[in-house]
Write a protein that holds these residues in place. Structure first.
Motif, PDB file in Angstrom:
ATOM      1  N   GLN A 165      36.831  32.333  20.409  1.00  0.00           N
ATOM      2  CA  GLN A 165      36.943  31.074  19.669  1.00  0.00           C
ATOM      3  C   GLN A 165      35.821  30.108  20.017  1.00  0.00           C
ATOM      4  N   ALA A 166      35.379  30.115  21.254  1.00  0.00           N
ATOM      5  CA  ALA A 166      34.335  29.188  21.719  1.00  0.00           C
ATOM      6  C   ALA A 166      33.334  29.943  22.576  1.00  0.00           C
ATOM      7  N   PRO A 167      32.499  30.774  21.951  1.00  0.00           N
ATOM      8  CA  PRO A 167      31.594  31.642  22.723  1.00  0.00           C
ATOM      9  C   PRO A 167      30.520  30.888  23.496  1.00  0.00           C
ATOM     10  N   SER A 183      35.916  38.722  38.725  1.00  0.00           N
ATOM     11  CA  SER A 183      35.365  40.053  38.516  1.00  0.00           C
ATOM     12  C   SER A 183      34.232  40.023  37.487  1.00  0.00           C
ATOM     13  N   GLU A 184      33.060  40.455  37.896  1.00  0.00           N
ATOM     14  CA  GLU A 184      31.935  40.520  36.964  1.00  0.00           C
ATOM     15  C   GLU A 184      32.228  41.491  35.829  1.00  0.00           C
ATOM     16  N   LYS A 185      32.867  42.602  36.154  1.00  0.00           N
ATOM     17  CA  LYS A 185      33.164  43.610  35.132  1.00  0.00           C
ATOM     18  C   LYS A 185      34.133  43.072  34.089  1.00  0.00           C
ATOM     19  N   VAL A 186      35.221  42.434  34.541  1.00  0.00           N
ATOM     20  CA  VAL A 186      36.212  41.914  33.597  1.00  0.00           C
ATOM     21  C   VAL A 186      35.619  40.769  32.779  1.00  0.00           C
ATOM     22  N   CYS A 187      34.873  39.894  33.439  1.00  0.00           N
ATOM     23  CA  CYS A 187      34.229  38.798  32.715  1.00  0.00           C
ATOM     24  C   CYS A 187      33.279  39.336  31.648  1.00  0.00           C
ATOM     25  N   ALA A 188      32.472  40.332  32.012  1.00  0.00           N
ATOM     26  CA  ALA A 188      31.528  40.901  31.056  1.00  0.00           C
ATOM     27  C   ALA A 188      32.250  41.527  29.873  1.00  0.00           C
ATOM     28  N   ASP A 189      33.392  42.153  30.141  1.00  0.00           N
ATOM     29  CA  ASP A 189      34.175  42.759  29.072  1.00  0.00           C
ATOM     30  C   ASP A 189      34.689  41.703  28.090  1.00  0.00           C
ATOM     31  N   CYS A 190      34.886  40.481  28.595  1.00  0.00           N
ATOM     32  CA  CYS A 190      35.327  39.368  27.751  1.00  0.00           C
ATOM     33  C   CYS A 190      34.144  38.543  27.239  1.00  0.00           C
ATOM     34  N   GLU A 191      32.912  38.983  27.567  1.00  0.00           N
ATOM     35  CA  GLU A 191      31.672  38.339  27.135  1.00  0.00           C
ATOM     36  C   GLU A 191      31.522  36.917  27.704  1.00  0.00           C
ATOM     37  N   VAL A 192      31.878  36.768  28.982  1.00  0.00           N
ATOM     38  CA  VAL A 192      31.618  35.531  29.718  1.00  0.00           C
ATOM     39  C   VAL A 192      31.011  35.926  31.063  1.00  0.00           C
ATOM     40  N   THR A 193      30.654  34.934  31.860  1.00  0.00           N
ATOM     41  CA  THR A 193      30.119  35.190  33.195  1.00  0.00           C
ATOM     42  C   THR A 193      31.008  34.548  34.239  1.00  0.00           C
ATOM     43  N   PRO A 194      31.025  35.051  35.469  1.00  0.00           N
ATOM     44  CA  PRO A 194      31.815  34.416  36.527  1.00  0.00           C
ATOM     45  C   PRO A 194      31.452  32.950  36.734  1.00  0.00           C
ATOM     46  N   ALA A 195      30.189  32.567  36.441  1.00  0.00           N
ATOM     47  CA  ALA A 195      29.760  31.181  36.619  1.00  0.00           C
ATOM     48  C   ALA A 195      30.496  30.234  35.681  1.00  0.00           C
ATOM     49  N   GLN A 196      31.090  30.762  34.621  1.00  0.00           N
ATOM     50  CA  GLN A 196      31.842  29.923  33.686  1.00  0.00           C
ATOM     51  C   GLN A 196      33.290  29.737  34.106  1.00  0.00           C
ATOM     52  N   SER A 237      47.428  30.000  32.178  1.00  0.00           N
ATOM     53  CA  SER A 237      47.020  29.061  31.147  1.00  0.00           C
ATOM     54  C   SER A 237      45.502  29.140  31.036  1.00  0.00           C
ATOM     55  N   LEU A 238      44.953  28.719  29.893  1.00  0.00           N
ATOM     56  CA  LEU A 238      43.499  28.774  29.746  1.00  0.00           C
ATOM     57  C   LEU A 238      43.045  27.964  28.537  1.00  0.00           C
ATOM     58  N   THR A 239      41.903  27.305  28.706  1.00  0.00           N
ATOM     59  CA  THR A 239      41.216  26.649  27.606  1.00  0.00           C
ATOM     60  C   THR A 239      39.713  26.764  27.831  1.00  0.00           C
ATOM     61  N   ALA A 240      38.930  26.592  26.767  1.00  0.00           N
ATOM     62  CA  ALA A 240      37.477  26.490  26.875  1.00  0.00           C
ATOM     63  C   ALA A 240      37.105  25.017  26.965  1.00  0.00           C
ATOM     64  N   VAL A 241      36.056  24.695  27.735  1.00  0.00           N
ATOM     65  CA  VAL A 241      35.660  23.299  27.920  1.00  0.00           C
ATOM     66  C   VAL A 241      34.156  23.144  27.683  1.00  0.00           C
TER      67      VAL A 241
END
Length: 450
Positions: A129-131, A171-184, A81-85
Motif C-alpha cells: 500500500q505504501a512502498p 530478519s533481512e530475508k523476511v524483510c526482503a521477501d516483503c520488499e522492505v529493509t530492516p532499516a525501515q 499491529s502495523l502501519t506505514a509512516v
C-alpha cells in the motif's frame, strides 16, 4: 504528584489510550482515558486510524498527566499491529490490528502456533500500500516516536512478530521477501531499560512490554490454582500449572517469576463481542434477567482464536423465543464469555480455585457475576482496571533504577472485591454450558474440512 518516584504507563488499547501515574507503592495518583475509533471495514478486518490512536492519543494522554515530576514513561500496546509512516512519523496507512484477515497468508489454514507470522503478512500488505514509506511501525513504535522522537519497540513486542524479528534483529530475508529493509523497522530495546527522553523534558522513555505481559506483572496470579482472566477487548485466559504440559488448541508458556507455567490463550469472546451485543440489544428496561429464561450464545462473531483457531466461525444465538428480552440476550453474552473461560480451564486440566480478573471489563458488574456463575469460581476483581498501564509504569521504575526485580511488581496487586457464584443460577447455568459446548463442538465439526 510530587517527587521523582512517580512513573507513567501508557496503554495503547483497542478502543482507547489509557494512562496512569503511579507512586512507589503502586497507588494511582492520576489517570486518563482517551477514546479512539475502532474501524471494522469488513467482517474479518479490524483497524485503527493510526494517527488518531497511536500518535495523537498517547500525546494527549501524556499532556493531561504531565511530566514535571515524573521519573519515567513507558508505553505498552496490543499486538500485533502495523502501519506505514512518513519521515515525520505520521501514519500513511490504516493501523492493522490482531486477527485482521490481511495478516493471514492466502494459502493458510488454521494455525495453532503461539506465533503465527501475522506480522509478516501485515508488513507485506502495508508495504504494497505504501512502498515508499519511511518506516513500518507497530503501535508502540508510533507512540514512542510521538512522545520522544524515537521509533522504538521493546523486546517482547518485537518478539511477538517472529519470524520477522528473530531474536537477534529484524530478519533481512523476511524483510526482503516483503520488499522492505530492516532499516525501515523500529529500533528494539530491552524491556525495562532506558531508551530515550520525553521531548522537552528530562523524563526517561522506558522500553515497555506487550499489554498482556504488563497486566500479568501487577496481577499476582502465578500460583497453582490461579486463573488470570484479562477482560479487555480480547478475552485472555491463563491457568497456572506446576509444570509444562501441552494441550491441543491451547498455548503453554513459562511463568518464570513463580516457577510455574501458564496454559490458555486469547479468545474473541471479550469486550469486542460484548460491546457489539450491547449495541445490538440497546438500552433495555433495566429489569434483571430470569435465570431460567436465557438463550445461549456461541460468541464467535469474528472467528475464534484459542482453542479452535478458526477465523471463519460465526456467531449463533440458540434457543431464542418470545419470552426473552434484552436483559436475557445480554446475560447470555456475559455467560458465553464465562463459558469460554470455563472451557479453556477444563481443557487445561489445571486445578482452578479462583479467578483473578483484570482489565477494563472488570468495571462491568454483570460480566463479573456471569464469570463467577459460569465457572463456579470466586472472581477476585483487580482494584486497578488499567492493569496494562500500571504494569508499564512499573517498568518505568525498573528503567530508572527505582526497582531491581520485575517480580516485585506483584506488590502492586490489589483486590477491590470478590464476586462469588450465585447459587440460584447454578443449575440453569450448568444446563446452558452443556448447550454451549454442543454448539461449539458442532461448529468445529463443520469447520474441520476447510
Amino acid at each position: 504528584m510530587s517527587g521523582k518516584d512517580v512513573t507513567i504507563g501508557i496503554d495503547v488499547g483497542t478502543t482507547a489510550v489509557k494512562a496512569v501515574a503511579a507512586d512507589a507503592d503502586g497507588h494511582v495518583v492520576a489517570r486518563t482515558r482517551i477514546p479512539h475509533s475502532l474501524r471494522v471495514p469488513g467482517p474479518d478486518e479490524l483497524e485503527h486510524d493510526a494517527d488518531e490512536a497511536w500518535r495523537r492519543g498517547p500525546l494527549t494522554a501524556l499532556a493531561e498527566l504531565g511530566t514535571s515530576n515524573t521519573a519515567a514513561v513507558a508505553v505498552t500496546a496490543m499486538v500485533p499491529s502495523l502501519t506505514a509512516v512518513d519521515a515525520e512519523g505520521r501514519p500513511l496507512t490504516p493501523g492493522l490490528l490482531y486477527g485482521d484477515s490481511r495478516g493471514r497468508a492466502c494459502d493458510a489454514g488454521p494455525d495453532t502456533r503461539f506465533l503465527t507470522g501475522e506480522s509478516v503478512e501485515f508488513l507485506r500488505w502495508t508495504a504494497q500500500q505504501a512502498p515508499d514509506a519511511h518506516g513500518y511501525w507497530p503501535a508502540a513504535a508510533a507512540a514512542n516516536h510521538a512522545l520522544a522522537g524515537e521509533a522504538m519497540v521493546d523486546t517482547t513486542t518485537a518478539g511477538t512478530s517472529y519470524p520477522l524479528y528473530d531474536g537477534d534483529g529484524w530478519s533481512e530475508k523476511v524483510c526482503a521477501d516483503c520488499e522492505v529493509t530492516p532499516a525501515q523497522m523500529p529500533r528494539v530495546a530491552a524491556t525495562g531499560t532506558p531508551a530515550g527522553r520525553i521531548s522537552g523534558s528530562d523524563t526517561v522513555l522506558a522500553a515497555g512490554a506487550v499489554d498482556a505481559v504488563c497486566e500479568q506483572m501487577v496481577a499476582d496470579a502465578g500460583n497453582v490454582g490461579d486463573v488470570l482472566v484479562l477482560c479487555g477487548t480480547t478475552l485472555i485466559v491463563w491457568a497456572m500449572v506446576r509444570s509444562y504440559r501441552e494441550v491441543p488448541g491451547l498455548w503453554t508458556l513459562p511463568q518464570s517469576p513463580h516457577g510455574t507455567c501458564q496454559i490458555g490463550g486469547p479468545s474473541n469472546a471479550g469486550g469486542l463481542f460484548l460491546g457489539w451485543v450491547d449495541r445490538l440489544v440497546g438500552q433495555g428496561s433495566g429489569a434483571p434477567a430470569d435465570a431460567r429464561r436465557v438463550p445461549v450464545w456461541s460468541p464467535y462473531v469474528r472467528g475464534e482464536r484459542v482453542p479452535y483457531h478458526d477465523p471463519d466461525r460465526r456467531g449463533v444465538l440458540d434457543g431464542l423465543d418470545l419470552t426473552h428480552d434484552g436483559a436475557s440476550v445480554r446475560r447470555a453474552a456475559h455467560e458465553a464469555s464465562g463459558f469460554v473461560v470455563r472451557q479453556i480451564v477444563e481443557r487445561s486440566g489445571a486445578p482452578a480455585t479462583r479467578i483473578i480478573a483484570t482489565g477494563g471489563g472488570t468495571r462491568v458488574a454483570a460480566w463479573m457475576q456471569a464469570l463467577a456463575d459460569a465457572t463456579g469460581l470466586p472472581v477476585h476483581v483487580s482494584a486497578i482496571p488499567e492493569g496494562a498501564a500500571l504494569g508499564a509504569a512499573f517498568l518505568g521504575r525498573v528503567a530508572v533504577g527505582l526497582e531491581s526485580s520485575l517480580t516485585d511488581a506483584a506488590r502492586w496487586a490489589r483486590t477491590e472485591r470478590i464476586v462469588e457464584p450465585d447459587p440460584q443460577w447454578a443449575g440453569p447455568t450448568q444446563d446452558r454450558y452443556g448447550r454451549f459446548l454442543e454448539l461449539a463442538e458442532g461448529a468445529a465439526t463443520v469447520s474441520a474440512p476447510r
